[in-house]
Design a protein around this motif. Structure first.
Motif, short mmCIF file in Angstrom:
data_model
loop_
_atom_site.label_atom_id
_atom_site.label_comp_id
_atom_site.label_asym_id
_atom_site.label_seq_id
_atom_site.Cartn_x
_atom_site.Cartn_y
_atom_site.Cartn_z
N ARG A 1 145.76 -34.56 72.47
CA ARG A 1 145.18 -35.25 71.32
C ARG A 1 144.11 -34.36 70.71
O ARG A 1 143.36 -33.70 71.42
CB ARG A 1 144.57 -36.59 71.73
CG ARG A 1 145.59 -37.61 72.23
CD ARG A 1 144.94 -38.94 72.53
NE ARG A 1 145.90 -39.90 73.07
CZ ARG A 1 145.59 -41.14 73.41
NH1 ARG A 1 144.34 -41.57 73.28
NH2 ARG A 1 146.51 -41.95 73.89
N GLN B 1 145.65 -34.99 78.98
CA GLN B 1 145.96 -35.99 80.00
C GLN B 1 147.36 -35.74 80.55
O GLN B 1 148.34 -36.32 80.09
CB GLN B 1 145.87 -37.41 79.42
CG GLN B 1 144.45 -37.88 79.15
CD GLN B 1 144.43 -39.32 78.65
OE1 GLN B 1 144.99 -39.63 77.61
NE2 GLN B 1 143.77 -40.19 79.39
N ASP C 1 141.25 -35.27 81.49
CA ASP C 1 141.22 -36.53 82.24
C ASP C 1 142.45 -36.55 83.16
O ASP C 1 143.58 -36.48 82.68
CB ASP C 1 141.24 -37.71 81.28
CG ASP C 1 141.28 -39.05 82.00
OD1 ASP C 1 140.24 -39.44 82.56
OD2 ASP C 1 142.36 -39.68 82.02
N LEU D 1 141.80 -33.56 73.87
CA LEU D 1 141.95 -34.38 75.07
C LEU D 1 143.25 -34.02 75.77
O LEU D 1 144.33 -34.11 75.17
CB LEU D 1 141.95 -35.87 74.70
CG LEU D 1 142.31 -36.85 75.83
CD1 LEU D 1 141.28 -36.79 76.95
CD2 LEU D 1 142.44 -38.28 75.30
N VAL E 1 140.81 -38.70 69.54
CA VAL E 1 140.26 -38.71 70.90
C VAL E 1 139.35 -39.91 71.11
O VAL E 1 139.18 -40.39 72.24
CB VAL E 1 139.52 -37.39 71.18
CG1 VAL E 1 138.86 -37.40 72.56
CG2 VAL E 1 140.49 -36.21 71.08
N TYR F 1 139.45 -47.12 77.81
CA TYR F 1 138.58 -47.37 78.97
C TYR F 1 137.78 -48.65 78.80
O TYR F 1 137.46 -49.33 79.78
CB TYR F 1 137.65 -46.17 79.21
CG TYR F 1 138.26 -45.14 80.13
CD1 TYR F 1 138.32 -45.35 81.51
CD2 TYR F 1 138.80 -43.96 79.62
CE1 TYR F 1 138.90 -44.42 82.35
CE2 TYR F 1 139.37 -43.02 80.47
CZ TYR F 1 139.43 -43.26 81.83
OH TYR F 1 140.00 -42.34 82.66
N PHE G 1 140.40 -42.74 73.31
CA PHE G 1 140.24 -42.57 74.75
C PHE G 1 139.24 -43.58 75.30
O PHE G 1 139.46 -44.22 76.32
CB PHE G 1 139.77 -41.13 75.00
CG PHE G 1 139.42 -40.79 76.42
CD1 PHE G 1 140.40 -40.62 77.38
CD2 PHE G 1 138.09 -40.57 76.77
CE1 PHE G 1 140.07 -40.26 78.68
CE2 PHE G 1 137.76 -40.22 78.06
CZ PHE G 1 138.74 -40.06 79.02
#
Length: 311
Positions: free
Chosen positions: A222, A216, A283, A214, A228, A235, A231
């Motif tokens: 990550r 960001q 992301d 991941l 991950v 959200y 994540f």
């Protein structure tokens, strides 16, 4: 390059970190157009800041940070472009007439407006030096002298590159297609969007590969499905976030709409797959300036029916 006076008791790392938050969007506007990609441009920005932090420990005489960062970004982007052999530089010809930045010439204003509105990807069709000069002058509004200092050119050479780059960019814009064709949504993205929008977080975690990564923005990468997986936990607490398939620069991405954002995406995600599992998530929630320059082509709202022939 504009930068305020320095304190006699500077903390270079603290000063750099403070400047970074302010300068990232501007650095991205430059790097994205230089690379011809908003995604590749952000990679250069992140690499630039990482290299700058390392270099601070080795520098005896501290430079002015703003132009120094731009120089690092410029050199890094050019290294990548040269390694790809994207374009050969054209020779400098005699300088054409270019209005001085102090004048309010209407043609200058029109050319700058055209450069700002030009799709990021089209800049890649310019030779490297023309590309750099046009971006610095017409997109970032730098002075001819500052551009010359950054690129190690004479002011007359800057004027020559600017005139030729502007003319070429006008030709590129005139030939560019006005509308991008709609594309089918891949089965993988359709499934991801549908599960996210119905808040099927466990189902999404099950899609993660064991070695998934991941990215960001400035946060550490990550690694691994357990790490991950958080994540989606984050959200789940936000509420009201909606996804929609989209395309940018020929890549299938996912537009993210936040509550109250209306028809304008707040940012986007880019996901890579391997053997039907998610291997990478990029992301851009913490680098929202990217979407300002991205020419996002959205799939029709609700068009997430899987297309098994697309991936």
């Amino acid at each position: 390059m504009k930068e305020g006076p320095s304190s006699p008791h500077r903390d270079p790392r603290a000063e750099l970190m403070a400047l970074t938050a302010e300068l990232r969007p501007e650095l991205h506007r430059y790097c994205a157009r230089l690379m011809g990609s908003v995604i590749d441009g952000e990679d250069v920005v992140q690499d630039t800041l990482a290299r700058a932090l390392v270099a601070l420990d080795e520098i005896k005489d501290m430079p002015r940070l703003r132009p120094w960062l731009f120089r690092i970004a410029h050199n890094r982007a050019l290294d990548l472009l040269r390694s790809r052999a994207v374009r050969r530089a054209e020779p400098i010809e005699a300088a054409s007439d270019v209005a001085d930045e102090a004048s309010a010439d209407p043609m200058e204003t029109l050319m700058r407006q055209e450069a700002v509105e030009t799709a990021v990807s089209r800049f890649a069709e310019l030779p490297l030096m023309q590309r750099s000069v046009v971006i610095l002058k017409d997109v970032l509004d730098e002075s001819l002298k500052d551009i010359a200092d950054l690129l190690d050119l004479t002011v007359d050479a800057v004027k020559a590159h600017l005139a030729r780059g502007r003319a070429r960019l006008a030709e590129i814009n005139a030939l560019a297609a006005t509308h991008a064709a709609a594309r089918p949504v891949s089965e993988a993205v359709a499934r991801y969007v549908a599960m996210f929008n119905t808040q099927n977080w466990d189902g999404l975690r099950a899609l993660l590969a064991d070695d998934v990564k991941l990215h960001q923005s400035t946060y550490p990468v990550r690694l691994g499905s357990a790490e991950v997986g958080r994540f989606f936990t984050i959200y789940a607490t936000l509420g009201g976030v909606r996804l929609q398939p989209a395309w940018v620069e020929g890549r299938e991405v996912i537009a993210v709409f936040e509550p109250g954002a209306g028809a304008t995406p707040s940012y986007f995600m880019w996901i890579e797959w391997k053997d039907g599992r998610i291997s990478l998530i990029r992301d851009y929630r913490y680098a929202r300036y990217i979407v300002d320059d991205a020419k996002l082509l959205l799939a029709p709202d609700g068009d997430t029916a899987p297309n098994k022939n697309a991936h």
